[in-house]
Design a protein around this motif. Structure first.
Motif, mmCIF file in Angstrom:
data_model
loop_
_atom_site.group_PDB
_atom_site.id
_atom_site.type_symbol
_atom_site.label_atom_id
_atom_site.label_comp_id
_atom_site.label_asym_id
_atom_site.label_seq_id
_atom_site.Cartn_x
_atom_site.Cartn_y
_atom_site.Cartn_z
ATOM 1 N N ASN A 1 0.739 -1.315 -0.130
ATOM 2 C CA ASN A 1 0.060 0.046 0.112
ATOM 3 C C ASN A 1 0.985 1.287 0.047
ATOM 4 N N ILE B 1 -0.782 4.442 -0.325
ATOM 5 C CA ILE B 1 -1.921 5.229 0.293
ATOM 6 C C ILE B 1 -3.098 4.492 0.952
ATOM 7 N N GLU B 2 -2.997 4.940 2.260
ATOM 8 C CA GLU B 2 -4.389 4.385 2.974
ATOM 9 C C GLU B 2 -5.137 5.614 3.547
ATOM 10 N N VAL B 3 -6.446 5.359 3.098
ATOM 11 C CA VAL B 3 -7.542 6.414 3.305
ATOM 12 C C VAL B 3 -8.261 5.518 4.463
ATOM 13 N N ARG B 4 -8.461 6.153 5.399
ATOM 14 C CA ARG B 4 -9.021 5.784 6.868
ATOM 15 C C ARG B 4 -10.380 6.530 7.111
ATOM 16 N N ASN C 1 -12.798 4.529 3.198
ATOM 17 C CA ASN C 1 -11.855 3.911 3.451
ATOM 18 C C ASN C 1 -11.383 2.921 2.332
ATOM 19 N N ASN D 1 -7.543 1.790 0.026
ATOM 20 C CA ASN D 1 -5.973 1.820 -0.071
ATOM 21 C C ASN D 1 -5.744 1.676 -1.669
ATOM 22 N N GLU E 1 -2.392 0.504 -4.100
ATOM 23 C CA GLU E 1 -0.998 -0.019 -4.061
ATOM 24 C C GLU E 1 -0.090 0.647 -5.154
ATOM 25 N N VAL F 1 -5.313 10.261 5.995
ATOM 26 C CA VAL F 1 -4.848 9.985 4.524
ATOM 27 C C VAL F 1 -3.283 9.606 5.047
ATOM 28 N N ASP G 1 2.675 6.469 2.493
ATOM 29 C CA ASP G 1 4.047 5.954 2.841
ATOM 30 C C ASP G 1 4.300 5.973 4.113
ATOM 31 N N LYS G 2 3.300 5.768 5.046
ATOM 32 C CA LYS G 2 3.288 5.896 6.378
ATOM 33 C C LYS G 2 3.367 7.241 6.919
ATOM 34 N N CYS H 1 0.963 10.496 7.874
ATOM 35 C CA CYS H 1 -0.343 11.142 7.777
ATOM 36 C C CYS H 1 -0.250 12.364 7.428
#
Lengths: 227, 405
Positions: free
Chosen positions: A2, A4-7, A27, A29, A31, A64, A67-68, A70
């Motif tokens: 991943n 981008i992670e959208v939470r 929500n 992700n 890759e 958002v 790459d770790k 926020c």
């Protein structure tokens, strides 16, 4: 992996007076190496979502993580720096700098990054050749067609070696031939260089090329299809 | 690249930039030419004060300047003059007798100040000899010769070669008179000076008033340059504590005040011009920002920091001001230098200028300090004018700006 992670993402305009939920709990992700389009009717929240992904807009709630990192917790200055180093932008209306040549437009972001003249000129030329504009290095935007300008914009977006490219309706102002040409270049970059693209679009031709299609309606992801 | 970017941005709307640059250039040109013109006027007045009317420094017996008392004389001038002359800054020195007198001819009579001069030394200290417009300067052996101004001759209805009676009070407080022949007529720019001063040999006046030739009312000192005036004044005060030593700035405070005031007026004038022009630049730059909202938003979106955007707008504004400033300065300098040689003849105001002690022929003089100060002022004006537009630019939010059509 991943990128981008959208939470639990929300964006509410006029929160106190007349709340409008532009993003309503997304929500999702992304890759590395994906070629994704975000589709949906006008007003569905595509552009707002892309703006938040690009760190241009603040979410009302949620995170958002790119790459770790926020990004919505970064200061304005750090966010600008983060965008410069990690995100490439392609806009609907090209947005090239009119007083710069194609080569200088591509070099510009590398200069912001502090790269040496030799390094940035060489990379800018390489990218312009890759998008088929090796013979238009010295042309100013006003001397280029819409399709050519958008190809310069793609080269510029790639110049900083970003982790992904956000393209907001990149083909909206192009004719079919230019659209096809641009999409071929992007597809090639995605396949050969593993460049991650995230588009927002209404254009069916872009959707057809995409390997993943996310549909947003009323600020919610209503479908997420990988081809 | 920010500077290249800013410079190229300047020429995106050529007409607009040219107009604002031209406005700045004209303003700065006006400032520099106005300064050179007033400087030329003031310099001519100062040169007249030093070269014709007073010289750099004068020495008198204490109290003489206040009441012109005949008895307040400097003794042993033959020893005093060489003492002053030996100072390296001193170019020439002379002694004078000054007597209030009545002059008369068969037509009329007038009160004037008669200055007894040493014709040889006086030539080295003042330019009276070069102001002779009719007849000749007093020779060393021309006894009972007098030089009067052309204006005075007109008032007396007299002419060259005529005799006039000079009446003075002698050292015994008796009224004495003698016939003097008008051998020369002078003319200066200062009509008040011309109306009040006549010149004769000091030796003749000494004879007439019965005082020793080794006495004088005034010792006039001409220096190598104006800059050493204060220093030499201080030195002479120390050396001759029993005499009153005053320089031209103290003797003619209005001339000194004029120099200072003209400088101040010029800077005030320049600052007002720059202020007015700065508003023009602010307006232009605000238009530029409005036109480029979309582009500025894009620049910030792709990673151009606000500080760099601020500096770019600042550079554009300063370029406008400085380009206009350079053109205005160069043209102001060249035009002033041209008229500095050719002169500007305001003959139609000759009377009015003369009554104020000014020449109607003005030779504008450019001062390098003023050019430098003007350049600094232009740069500062550009910087100040750039602050508001630059601040407006960096306040834009990229997300809003990029969606502005």
């Amino acid at each position: 992996m991943n990128i981008i992670e959208v939470r639990d993402l929300y964006k509410i305009y006029n929160e106190k007076l007349l709340p409008v939920n532009a993003i309503n709990g997304i929500n999702v992700n992304f890759e590395t190496g994906e070629f994704t389009t975000i589709v949906g009717p006008s007003g569905s929240g595509k552009t707002t979502f892309l703006n938040i992904l690009g760190g241009l807009d603040e979410p009302s709630r949620g995170d958002v993580i790119i790459d770790k990192v926020c990004i919505n917790q970064l200061s304005e200055s750090k966010k600008t720096d983060f965008r410069m180093k990690n995100i490439g932008f392609v806009f609907q209306s090209y947005n090239l700098i009119p007083v710069f040549t194609a080569l200088e437009n591509v070099e510009f972001i590398m200069q912001l990054q502090g790269q040496s003249k030799t390094e940035r000129t060489s990379r800018a030329k390489e990218l312009l050749i890759a998008v088929g504009l090796g013979d238009r290095l010295s042309s100013r935007p006003s001397e280029l067609s819409g399709g050519q300008q958008q190809r310069v914009a793609v080269a510029r977006a790639l110049a900083s070696r970003p982790k992904f490219i956000l393209a907001d309706e990149p083909t909206a102002n192009l004719d079919s031939k230019s659209t096809e040409n641009l999409l071929d270049i992007m597809e090639k970059l995605n396949e050969e260089e593993h460049v991650t693209f995230i588009f927002s679009t209404h254009d069916q031709r872009v959707v057809n090329k995409a390997k993943r299609v996310i549909t947003i309606e009323d600020g919610r992801v209503v479908s997420d299809v990988r081809k | 690249m920010i500077l290249t970017f800013a410079w190229r941005n300047l020429w995106r709307n050529k007409l607009r930039s040219v107009v604002i640059i031209a406005a700045f250039a004209v303003g700065i040109f006006a400032g520099i030419f106005f300064f050179a013109f007033t400087n030329g006027m003031v310099n001519s007045r100062v040169n007249a004060v030093i070269g014709t009317e007073m010289s750099h420094i004068q020495l008198h017996k204490t109290g003489f300047l206040e009441n012109d008392q005949f008895s307040l004389r400097i003794k042993n001038v033959d020893r005093l003059l060489p003492q002053i002359k030996k100072l390296p800054e001193v170019k020439a020195v002379t002694d004078r007798m000054i007597v209030n007198s009545m002059i008369a001819n068969h037509e009329t009579g007038l009160g004037v100040q008669i200055t007894g001069i040493d014709p040889v030394n006086e030539i080295q200290v003042t330019d009276l000899h070069s102001r002779i417009v009719e007849g000749k300067y007093i020779g060393k052996t021309d006894s009972d010769a007098v030089i009067i101004s052309k204006r005075l001759a007109k008032r007396l209805k007299t002419k060259l070669g005529d005799e006039i009676t000079i009446t003075v009070q002698n050292n015994k407080n008796e009224i004495v008179e003698r016939q003097f022949q008008i051998t020369g007529m002078y003319e200066t720019e200062n009509m008040l000076f011309d109306d009040a001063n006549i010149f004769a040999r000091k030796v003749d006046l000494a004879n007439l008033t019965g005082i020793s030739g080794n006495e004088a009312h005034e010792v006039a000192v001409l220096l190598q340059n104006n800059q050493s005036t204060e220093a030499v004044t201080t030195e002479l005060i120390k050396e001759f504590p029993d005499l009153e030593v005053k320089n031209w700035l103290q003797l003619s405070p209005e001339s000194g005040a004029l120099v200072g005031a003209m400088n101040e007026y010029t800077y005030i004038f320049t600052i007002i011009i720059l202020l007015a022009l700065s508003f023009g630049i602010v307006n232009t730059m605000l238009m530029v920002i409005m036109e480029r909202v979309h582009e500025i938003g894009m620049l910030m979106a792709i990673g151009m920091k606000r500080l760099k955007v601020f500096l770019m707008i600042m550079a554009e504004t300063v370029f406008l001001a400085v380009t206009g400033g350079i053109i205005g300065t160069l043209s102001g300098w060249l035009v002033s230098a041209y008229f500095g040689r050719a002169g500007i003849n305001l003959y139609f105001w000759k009377e009015a200028f003369g009554e104020m002690g000014f020449s109607s022929m003005i030779y504008p003089t450019v001062d390098t300090t003023v050019i430098i100060n003007n350049a600094i002022l232009v740069f500062i004006a550009g910087l100040i004018a750039s602050l508001y537009p630059a601040w407006k630019a960096v306040r834009l939010k990229p997300v809003d700006a990029i969606h502005t059509v």
